[in-house]
Write an enzyme that holds these catalytic residues in place. Sequence first.
Site, PDB file in Angstrom:
ATOM      1  N   HIS A  51       0.954  -1.345  -0.116  1.00  0.00           N
ATOM      2  CA  HIS A  51       0.001  -0.117  -0.154  1.00  0.00           C
ATOM      3  C   HIS A  51       0.923   1.196  -0.032  1.00  0.00           C
ATOM      4  O   HIS A  51       0.393   2.500   0.428  1.00  0.00           O
ATOM      5  CB  HIS A  51      -0.998   0.054   1.275  1.00  0.00           C
ATOM      6  CG  HIS A  51      -2.337  -0.826   1.176  1.00  0.00           C
ATOM      7  ND1 HIS A  51      -2.280  -2.278   1.273  1.00  0.00           N
ATOM      8  CD2 HIS A  51      -3.305  -0.620   0.306  1.00  0.00           C
ATOM      9  CE1 HIS A  51      -3.549  -2.699   1.088  1.00  0.00           C
ATOM     10  NE2 HIS A  51      -4.200  -1.806   0.576  1.00  0.00           N
TER      11      HIS A  51
ATOM     12  N   ASP B 279      -7.247   4.304   9.479  1.00  0.00           N
ATOM     13  CA  ASP B 279      -8.844   4.290   8.909  1.00  0.00           C
ATOM     14  C   ASP B 279      -9.043   2.838   8.084  1.00  0.00           C
ATOM     15  O   ASP B 279     -10.213   2.755   8.076  1.00  0.00           O
ATOM     16  CB  ASP B 279      -8.946   5.482   7.970  1.00  0.00           C
ATOM     17  CG  ASP B 279      -9.185   6.751   8.855  1.00  0.00           C
ATOM     18  OD1 ASP B 279      -9.630   6.627   9.944  1.00  0.00           O
ATOM     19  OD2 ASP B 279      -8.973   7.801   8.273  1.00  0.00           O
TER      20      ASP B 279
ATOM     21  N   GLU C 258     -12.791  12.992  13.816  1.00  0.00           N
ATOM     22  CA  GLU C 258     -12.210  13.288  12.253  1.00  0.00           C
ATOM     23  C   GLU C 258     -13.054  14.248  11.943  1.00  0.00           C
ATOM     24  O   GLU C 258     -14.013  15.033  12.081  1.00  0.00           O
ATOM     25  CB  GLU C 258     -11.928  12.009  11.332  1.00  0.00           C
ATOM     26  CG  GLU C 258     -11.114  11.166  11.910  1.00  0.00           C
ATOM     27  CD  GLU C 258     -10.583  10.096  10.637  1.00  0.00           C
ATOM     28  OE1 GLU C 258     -10.956  10.141   9.746  1.00  0.00           O
ATOM     29  OE2 GLU C 258      -9.602   9.116  11.118  1.00  0.00           O
TER      30      GLU C 258
END
Length: 587
Positions: free
Chosen positions: A164, A228, A340
């Site tokens: 990633h 997240d 957030e």
Amino acid sequence: MASKAIYITHCRQPSPHPDSHNQKILVASAIQNRISFSTFCFNTLLPIRNQEGHMKYLHACFLRKRNMIIVRSFTILLLLSCIAFKLACCFSSGISSLKALPLVGHLEFEHVHPASKDFGNRYQLLALAVLHPKSVSDIASVIRHIWMMGPHSQLTVAARGRGHSLQGQAQTRHGIVIHMESLQPQKLQVHGVGGGPTPFVDVSGGELWINILHETLKYGLAPKSWTDYLHLTVGGTLSNAGISGQAFRHGPQISNVHQLEVVTGKGEILNCSERQNSDLFHGVLGGLGQFGIITRARIALEPAPTMVKWMRMLYLDFAAFARDQERLISSDDDKFDYIEGFVIINRTGLLDSWRLSFTPEDPVEASQFKSDGRNLYCLEVAKYFKLDEDGKDVMNQEVKESLSELSYISSTLFSSEVTYQEFLDRVHVSEMKLRSKGQWEVPHPWLNLLVPRSRVNEFAKGVFGNILTDTSNGPVIVYPVNKSKWDNRSSAVTPEEEEIFYLVAILTSAVPGSTGKDGVDQIVKRNQRILEFSEAAGLGLKQYLPHYTTRHEWRSHFGPKWDDFVRRKSRYDPFAMLAPGQRIFEK
């Protein structure tokens, strides 16, 4: 003078059929008249016959120089050929010696293409081989072997989890990529079950956070801090920081680690913590993989809730939005467990899309709100609770009191109740939708920034709606965190001299092949404009998941931490073998 004239005449008008006797006469004449040999060479013409049979003439000096150039060129080519041959032999020898290593796992030399790309889909570096380790000793053996080859070996090593990375950070050209998920640990070991004072879990560096969640929930426990997206490896997030909406209270994931097992750039397997090998421990956390590969970690746990009340609400003014966020993260009352926010620019039908997962507090007022053409700011909060007789009622009362202190647009309050696991794994649901549409494996030229609190309003004014004019191709996440929850001894970099700073994550996906504003080139240019604006304004921001190409930029990024960073590199990876894709040090 007569003989000199004769010489010149001979030089200027050579015989069509000269022989060696004529040349001797010319030389003798030159010597007799004390003409230097260099002058002779310059004036003397030597005959050659071209393809048509006609004679033409070359200066002897020219021929001499040409021959010298040919000899020198041949010598250089021979030297380069020898060097290339020697390197090829060393390279071939290196491959043979790697193949001969006694490993529990194996080295793959053929099917290496999957390791040459990442989530960013912008960089592709083809590896020499991929190591599929079955034990930590496999990783140590390969690194130690390359270390023993000495500094002249060009082999490098990159640890890769799920791939990633955004800009080739987990890749290596003609080096060894370590597939960390192949590292097979024993079953996840959860400790402190049943009321222990400090529960924790021991996990492999290649373990996914989603698997840790599943296992620890069996014991009513869970890690304190998250990202997240949970389908990432432990070693990957701990090498950066690991941030999400819980970071304001617990700090990043690197602030919730008790102990690490690390394989250094010398092939040493070392355990480290605050009390043991502390310099390596703090260096590896947030160290971008430069000092060692995390093969095992001891993660702090806490009692896990069962349910989450998840809420969203809108603001028209960024200053009011940021002020409420800061009020919530600075509160000692634990008003919310997750905080957030995100920016919405030029979106239509926003609240209608929310109705798919959330319920409006006032459906009538919500239906009358229009988002078209506005810059909006969404505050996203969550409150954890236990599903028992009193837990939900107490939670609802606390939430009502907390919301009454905020200045959001009342008609835009939406909420939902989901399980704790569903809430934490929420991004995976979006991933599955994007995969089904073929929109997941596209270029992701993301930009993640840490902006000082004192300059965030200036940043928002200059960027949101000006440089950044659309958020339809990916979210723009904005939320504050408390610097006091970060350990300054780690390698992670945050804005200096600020007690609160903001994460601004501009997560735009590009349309493959597009040359318009949604194409990767235009998005990269837009990101560069944001960085240039911030630099010109002197905002003092830092990149999270940083990407630079020069030593000067890296030195500026690390600031006062640079000297320690270089010292640790020299100590733990002196041949600059590890994580070459970060482009900080060159082997």
